[in-house]
Design an enzyme around this catalytic site. Structure first.
Site, PDB file in Angstrom:
ATOM      1  N   TYR A 218      22.071  25.128 -36.548  1.00 30.54           N
ATOM      2  CA  TYR A 218      22.731  26.960 -36.107  1.00 30.54           C
ATOM      3  C   TYR A 218      20.692  26.803 -35.652  1.00 30.54           C
ATOM      4  CZ  TYR A 218      23.988  27.164 -40.959  1.00 30.54           C
ATOM      5  OH  TYR A 218      24.214  27.547 -42.262  1.00 30.54           O
TER       6      TYR A 218
ATOM      7  N   HIS B  19      19.084  34.524 -34.529  1.00 27.14           N
ATOM      8  CA  HIS B  19      18.362  34.111 -36.380  1.00 27.14           C
ATOM      9  C   HIS B  19      17.279  33.195 -35.820  1.00 27.14           C
ATOM     10  CE1 HIS B  19      18.287  36.446 -39.970  1.00 27.14           C
ATOM     11  NE2 HIS B  19      19.109  35.918 -41.001  1.00 27.14           N
TER      12      HIS B  19
ATOM     13  N   ASN C  19      16.734  32.980 -46.724  1.00 25.43           N
ATOM     14  CA  ASN C  19      17.123  33.891 -47.534  1.00 25.43           C
ATOM     15  C   ASN C  19      16.255  33.443 -49.107  1.00 25.43           C
ATOM     16  OD1 ASN C  19      18.847  32.278 -48.270  1.00 25.43           O
ATOM     17  ND2 ASN C  19      20.339  33.377 -49.458  1.00 25.43           N
TER      18      ASN C  19
ATOM     19  N   ASP D 227      13.679  37.450 -35.748  1.00 20.89           N
ATOM     20  CA  ASP D 227      14.410  38.463 -34.488  1.00 20.89           C
ATOM     21  C   ASP D 227      14.550  39.937 -35.426  1.00 20.89           C
ATOM     22  OD1 ASP D 227      15.689  37.339 -37.227  1.00 20.89           O
ATOM     23  OD2 ASP D 227      17.985  37.960 -36.365  1.00 20.89           O
TER      24      ASP D 227
ATOM     25  N   ASN E  28      16.922  39.112 -44.190  1.00 23.15           N
ATOM     26  CA  ASN E  28      16.706  38.293 -45.709  1.00 23.15           C
ATOM     27  C   ASN E  28      15.312  37.140 -45.524  1.00 23.15           C
ATOM     28  OD1 ASN E  28      18.980  39.383 -46.947  1.00 23.15           O
ATOM     29  ND2 ASN E  28      19.984  37.836 -45.617  1.00 23.15           N
TER      30      ASN E  28
END
Length: 200
Positions: free
Chosen positions: A23, A28, A81, A106, A127
């Site tokens: 990631y 994000h 989240n 973001d 989230n």
């Protein structure tokens, strides 16, 4: 003077993202990118924070004197989240007022690279913010890093979990650097002055 007042208490600066190398370069994860740069600037390395599911760096931001601030930089190691739990644990451990929390994240509704600083407000479907607001309320600061809207019919979830495009990467370092400057200005000079400089 009471050290727990917002002007003098510690600041908790939270870069939002997802943990794991897969990631790391996603849109994000721009909050993590800004937090990493801030850690470099204060000469610290992220370490696991006790029982909190987060990595932290402690240090100071700002020139010597009254504008110098004690800060805790944090990257929640839960997924996006679930960010509220780790941030809330750090808030309680370091005794940080909610008004001294800064979330770097973001933002879909702002053009790529554009910054917006604000205090409080809704989560706009983000989230990480949703989880933080559920944990301790909405009256924390946000440094919103524009990533723009998905092209064509691409789903939002797919867009934010993709890496920045090759054309975006040409300017990414500059924009991350500017976002780090904005965080420092927010903490040392206050929201209004930081907004007048960095809200474009």
């Amino acid at each position: 003077m009471d050290v727990t007042t917002p002007a003098n208490g510690p600041w908790l600066i939270v870069g939002l993202g997802n943990p794991g190398p897969e990631y790391a370069a996603n849109r994000h994860n721009v909050g993590f990118m800004v937090a990493d740069l801030l850690a470099q600037r204060i000469g610290g390395r992220f370490k696991r924070a006790g029982k909190a599911q987060a990595q932290v760096v402690e240090g100071r931001i700002g020139p010597p004197g009254p504008a110098n601030r004690r800060v805790i930089l944090a990257k929640p190691m839960s997924f996006m989240n679930l960010s509220g739990g780790p941030v809330n644990a750090l808030k309680d451990f370091y005794k940080v007022p909610v008004a001294n929390i800064v979330a770097i994240h973001d933002e879909l509704d702002i053009d790529y690279g554009v910054l917006r600083l604000k205090l409080g407000g809704g989560d706009n479907g983000h989230n990480g913010l949703k989880s933080m607001t559920k944990a301790f309320g909405a009256e924390y600061h946000r440094v919103r890093f524009g990533i723009g809207r998905p092209p064509g019919r691409m789903q939002v979830a797919d867009f934010v979990l993709k890496d920045f495009s090759s054309s975006e990467r040409k300017e990414l370092d500059y924009f991350v650097d500017r976002a780090a400057d904005a965080v420092e200005a927010l903490v040392t000079e206050g929201l209004e002055r930081a907004q007048s400089t960095y809200n474009s």
